[in-house]
Design a protein around this motif. Structure first.
Motif, PDB file in Angstrom:
ATOM      1  N   SER A  63       0.843  -1.202   0.000  1.00 34.25           N
ATOM      2  CA  SER A  63       0.000   0.000   0.000  1.00 34.25           C
ATOM      3  C   SER A  63       0.880   1.255   0.000  1.00 34.25           C
ATOM      4  O   SER A  63       0.534   2.275  -0.593  1.00 34.25           O
ATOM      5  N   LEU A  64       2.031   1.148   0.664  1.00 36.83           N
ATOM      6  CA  LEU A  64       2.966   2.275   0.671  1.00 36.83           C
ATOM      7  C   LEU A  64       3.509   2.524  -0.737  1.00 36.83           C
ATOM      8  O   LEU A  64       3.561   3.664  -1.216  1.00 36.83           O
ATOM      9  N   LEU A  65       3.890   1.440  -1.406  1.00 40.49           N
ATOM     10  CA  LEU A  65       4.398   1.562  -2.771  1.00 40.49           C
ATOM     11  C   LEU A  65       3.339   2.160  -3.693  1.00 40.49           C
ATOM     12  O   LEU A  65       3.626   3.012  -4.534  1.00 40.49           O
ATOM     13  N   GLY A  66       2.105   1.714  -3.508  1.00 42.05           N
ATOM     14  CA  GLY A  66       0.996   2.235  -4.304  1.00 42.05           C
ATOM     15  C   GLY A  66       0.862   3.742  -4.139  1.00 42.05           C
ATOM     16  O   GLY A  66       0.713   4.477  -5.113  1.00 42.05           O
ATOM     17  N   ARG A  67       0.951   4.172  -2.872  1.00 40.14           N
ATOM     18  CA  ARG A  67       0.832   5.610  -2.606  1.00 40.14           C
ATOM     19  C   ARG A  67       1.979   6.402  -3.240  1.00 40.14           C
ATOM     20  O   ARG A  67       1.769   7.500  -3.762  1.00 40.14           O
ATOM     21  N   LEU A  68       3.159   5.804  -3.165  1.00 41.05           N
ATOM     22  CA  LEU A  68       4.310   6.466  -3.786  1.00 41.05           C
ATOM     23  C   LEU A  68       4.099   6.601  -5.297  1.00 41.05           C
ATOM     24  O   LEU A  68       4.384   7.642  -5.894  1.00 41.05           O
ATOM     25  N   ALA A  69       3.565   5.546  -5.893  1.00 38.47           N
ATOM     26  CA  ALA A  69       3.348   5.557  -7.341  1.00 38.47           C
ATOM     27  C   ALA A  69       2.316   6.619  -7.707  1.00 38.47           C
ATOM     28  O   ALA A  69       2.498   7.395  -8.656  1.00 38.47           O
TER      29      ALA A  69
END
Ligand SMILES: Nc1ncnc2c1ncn2[C@@H]1O[C@H](COP(=O)(O)OP(=O)(O)OP(=O)(O)O)[C@@H](O)[C@H]1O
Ligand SMILES: [Mg+2]
Lengths: 284, 324
Positions: free
Chosen positions: A42-48
């Motif tokens: 979910s963190l990676l998604g937000r970064l993307a």
């Protein structure tokens, strides 16, 4: 002799109390940090999403600036306008996009807040520690991706010495103020059914008058004035860092932030007290 | 002085409710309504007692526990817990008592219980060494070693509840208040939880104050039972006396393999019967369960058999009958 001993021991116990209180809230923050890392996807998604958002807004800005035929509008060029918007987004992302509001309000609505009341801690501070615990790691990640994306697509901005030294104060006070504002808003859940729509509208207004959708540089001047008067806006003063031309203009931003923090914290203190009393007396 | 002293404790809730009359823009008008959730209850609890505070839905159990732990102000009456007034010194009391709310988790949903325990150690200002020893002991008693390292969201309800209780006991409270700790658990998990609570009381002499609407909890955990109904105490005595006086009957449900015309036994009340199934009420003062079972098993072909306690409602009904 006797009084001196007494004074010493009370001084010591004050210290211990402070240390223990600090240990409590620090650990709350540490757990929030661990919780963030527990969901890497979910963190990676937000970064993307953050990277995409600043890229396409950057493209629009560049287009607007190029077609205006001017290299700078109201003294700001495309590169700095793009960065200014990314910095507004950065503050937003460091607080987990309204995470504190959602948690705090849910606890009140569900009655979960009751079990917080009989713990030996102060719940608004616990919630603050929870939010701030995630901020440093979020800063590292989101700043890195911002620099990577904007740096490669548009270039790196330049900062004056005043801007450099006020970067962290504006950011941290902004994050603190944003979290506190969320708490104050969620506290209204003690009296109204669901404050979510209010939160939604207010946070979007804050974005708009801080130039997230359209650069502040090309908006009418009264947007800047509005931004000075609106507490949520002060959270995003980092986005106006390029307006800082001397120490005085920098101190003005920081001063307004500090003022709002003081005011909103005081409001939280009294609202929470009333809210807790309301649960106690009426049962919520 | 008793550890817990409750005198004439009363709580009236006033809530806004919608009326049938429409007001502005068709939005229903509101009026206020008062509910007496707890109605003048008085009792004492001594150190080391195990008390079941039971009653049907809406009886006032949770409201009472919330007043005893300082979450709610009473409308009137007084409470003293270890000499502390709960709502005046909520935080000071918090260091001395443990609380578990069956429907409200105190642990982080996303992290292993172990992490939440460490947080509790800080919240309750425990010395590192003391904390480690205490966790070790509790994990052993609650047999929770295998799952305290897994995120809470991956645990079963029974496992989660054990972690909740461990968390509430880390600071070695003198009293632990549990509001419906067995709710939603299956039979096995219930039994195990009851066993560990009992053990906790035996090992540390911790006073246990537990609410439930499950009569099974009383039997297994508590030496004393208070029954509350409509905010009033209708029974306060030893669990043994409760059983002797009011839980005299057991219900036996029997299912037969082939159709039976009429079941014949002596001194047993047949409350329901068809050819394949029958329900018997046995007054244990008149006949032992053993003799009834032996007779039925000897006479008929049995497919299934179960023995149950009367429900709380039935017990309360019989208490009212007895008192009038
Ligand atoms: N916050 C509240 N506001 C208004 N009324 C309430 C509130 N909390 C409880 N009540 C009322 O007080 C009464 C007692 O409720 P309480 O929750 O104490 O019951 P309980 O014995 O715990 O029941 P259950 O077994 O369902 O948990 C009920 O009639 C309930 O509707
Ligand atoms: Mg209840």
């Amino acid at each position: 002799m006797k009084t001196r001993l007494l004074m010493k021991s009370s001084h010591q116990s004050m210290n211990t109390t402070l240390r223990q209180a600090l240990a409590k809230y620090t650990y709350v923050g540490y757990l929030a940090y661990k919780e963030l890392l527990a969901y890497p996807a979910s963190l990676l998604g937000r970064l993307a999403i953050h990277a995409l958002r600043i890229t396409y807004l950057g493209i629009i800005y560049e287009y607007v600036f190029t077609h205006s035929g001017k290299s700078a509008i109201h003294g700001m060029d495309a590169l700095h306008a793009v960065w200014a918007l990314a910095l507004v987004q950065l503050v937003y992302q460091l607080t987990g996009s309204g995470r504190t509001f959602k948690h705090f309000k849910d606890e009140i609505i569900s009655g979960q807040i009751e079990v917080r009341l009989n713990k030996p801690y102060y719940y608004p501070l616990q919630s603050l520690a929870d939010a701030l615990g995630q901020a440093p790691i979020r800063f590292v990640l989101f700043f890195a991706i911002t620099a990577l994306v904007l740096g490669s697509a548009f270039g790196m901005p330049t900062f004056t010495i005043q801007q450099k030294s006020l970067f962290l104060p504006l950011l941290s006070l902004g994050v603190l103020l944003f979290v506190l504002t969320q708490q104050l808003l969620s506290l209204s859940a003690f009296w109204i059914e669901d404050p979510t729509p209010a939160w939604w509208v207010l946070s979007k207004i804050a974005w708009i008058i801080n130039g997230t959708f359209i650069p502040l540089a090309i908006l009418p001047a009264y947007f800047k004035t509005a931004s000075l008067l609106f507490p949520l806006s002060a959270s995003f003063f980092l986005g106006r860092i390029y307006e800082i031309t001397d120490w005085y203009s920098g101190a003005k931003f920081v001063g307004i932030q500090l003022l709002w923090i003081l005011l909103i914290y005081t409001a939280i203190y009294f609202t929470y007290k009333q809210g807790a009393k309301k649960i106690s007396i009426n049962g919520g | 002085m008793a550890q817990i002293e409750v005198r004439n404790l009363t709580k009236v809730f006033t809530t806004k409710i919608a009326t049938d009359r429409p007001g502005w823009f068709g939005i229903a008008r509101k009026t206020t309504k008062s509910v007496k959730a707890v109605d003048g209850i008085t009792f004492d609890v001594d150190k080391g007692e195990t008390l079941a505070f039971i009653g049907p839905n809406g009886a006032g159990k949770s409201t009472t526990i919330k007043m005893l732990t300082g979450i709610l102000y009473p409308t009137s009456g007084s409470v003293s817990i270890i000499g502390i007034n709960p709502w005046k010194e909520r935080q000071r009391l918090a260091f001395r008592i443990g609380t578990v709310f069956g429907q409200k988790s105190q642990l982080s949903f996303h992290l292993p219980a172990e992490d939440s325990f460490k947080l509790f150690a800080k919240i309750y200002e425990l010395d590192d060494q003391v904390f480690r020893r205490r966790v070790g002991e509790l994990v052993e008693i609650f047999d929770a070693k295998d799952y305290i390292k897994q995120p809470l969201r991956k645990l079963s309800l029974g496992q989660r509840m054990r972690c909740e209780i461990i968390a509430s006991l880390l600071h070695n409270p003198e009293i632990v208040f549990l509001d419906e700790p067995t709710i939603g658990l299956d039979v096995v998990a219930k039994q195990e939880l009851r066993k560990v609570l009992r053990k906790l009381n035996e090992n540390y002499n911790t006073t246990i104050f537990l609410t439930s609407h499950d009569t099974g909890d009383i039997d297994a955990i508590s030496d004393r039972t208070i029954i509350i109904n409509g905010g009033k105490i209708v029974f306060d005595d030893s669990t043994n006396n409760l059983k002797r006086k009011y839980i005299k009957t057991k219900r036996i449900k029997v299912r037969f393999t082939s159709a039976i015309r009429d079941i014949e036994t002596q001194n047993v009340h047949i409350s329901r019967s068809d050819h394949y199934e029958t329900e018997l009420e046995v007054n244990t003062a008149e006949r032992t369960i053993k003799s009834v079972l032996e007779e039925i098993v000897g006479k008929y072909d049995i497919a299934d058999i179960s023995i149950e306690d009367p429900s709380l409602d039935e017990i309360i009904a019989s208490i009212y009958e007895h008192n009038t």
